[in-house]
Design a protein around this motif. Structure first.
Motif, PDB file in Angstrom:
ATOM      1  N   ALA A  32       0.842  -1.189   0.000  1.00 18.26           N
ATOM      2  CA  ALA A  32       0.000   0.000   0.000  1.00 18.26           C
ATOM      3  C   ALA A  32       0.879   1.242   0.000  1.00 18.26           C
ATOM      4  CB  ALA A  32      -0.905   0.012   1.220  1.00 18.26           C
ATOM      5  N   VAL A  33       0.365   2.282  -0.635  1.00 17.56           N
ATOM      6  CA  VAL A  33       0.990   3.595  -0.591  1.00 17.56           C
ATOM      7  C   VAL A  33      -0.036   4.496   0.084  1.00 17.56           C
ATOM      8  CG1 VAL A  33       1.862   5.525  -1.917  1.00 17.56           C
ATOM      9  CG2 VAL A  33       2.341   3.194  -2.680  1.00 17.56           C
ATOM     10  N   GLY A  34       0.266   4.878   1.309  1.00 18.30           N
ATOM     11  CA  GLY A  34      -0.722   5.618   2.086  1.00 18.30           C
ATOM     12  C   GLY A  34      -1.917   4.718   2.347  1.00 18.30           C
ATOM     13  N   ASP A  35      -3.120   5.200   2.040  1.00 17.10           N
ATOM     14  CA  ASP A  35      -4.331   4.411   2.229  1.00 17.10           C
ATOM     15  C   ASP A  35      -4.716   3.617   0.987  1.00 17.10           C
ATOM     16  OD1 ASP A  35      -4.569   5.343   4.801  1.00 17.10           O
ATOM     17  OD2 ASP A  35      -5.918   6.977   4.278  1.00 17.10           O
ATOM     18  N   ARG A  36      -3.970   3.758  -0.102  1.00 12.50           N
ATOM     19  CA  ARG A  36      -4.310   3.113  -1.369  1.00 12.50           C
ATOM     20  C   ARG A  36      -3.555   1.795  -1.501  1.00 12.50           C
ATOM     21  NH1 ARG A  36      -2.183   5.117  -6.733  1.00 12.50           N
ATOM     22  NH2 ARG A  36      -2.979   3.551  -8.121  1.00 12.50           N
ATOM     23  N   ILE A  37      -4.298   0.694  -1.664  1.00 15.69           N
ATOM     24  CA  ILE A  37      -3.672  -0.620  -1.817  1.00 15.69           C
ATOM     25  C   ILE A  37      -3.222  -0.779  -3.261  1.00 15.69           C
ATOM     26  CG2 ILE A  37      -4.038  -3.111  -1.741  1.00 15.69           C
ATOM     27  CD1 ILE A  37      -5.994  -2.607   0.553  1.00 15.69           C
TER      28      ILE A  37
END
Length: 94
Positions: A32-37
């Motif tokens: 994941a990058v931040g809240d984005r999977i």
């Protein structure tokens, strides 16, 4: 003066004490990058399997608009038809 409070143990864990990642752990990890999977864990089985060396590569190519429109006019699959036309043009047609 400050005194140590009884029962106030540190919960800090040294990151150097973490176990080494195995190949299986890396292959099944969720990315994941931040809240984005970006890549779900191994529990997800949908999607195209890896194609290895036979996988097509993405490129950026500037083409004349009329060439693009001619291929798109044929409907779905225009990129594959364009690939086949290029293969024929360079003598790689199958």
């Amino acid at each position: 003066m400050s005194e140590s409070k009884p029962g106030s143990e540190s919960t800090w864990i040294d990151p150097d004490d973490a176990p080494e990642w195995t190949d299986e752990m890396i292959a099944t990890a969720e990315i994941a990058v931040g809240d984005r999977i970006i890549r779900p864990g191994a529990w997800r089985t949908a999607g195209r399997p890896p194609l290895g060396a036979s996988a097509k590569r993405q490129v950026t190519l500037r083409l004349d608009p009329d060439v693009i429109e001619r291929f798109r006019a044929g409907g779905a699959g225009w990129q594959g038809r364009m690939n086949e036309a290029l293969r024929r043009a360079v003598g790689l047609a199958t």
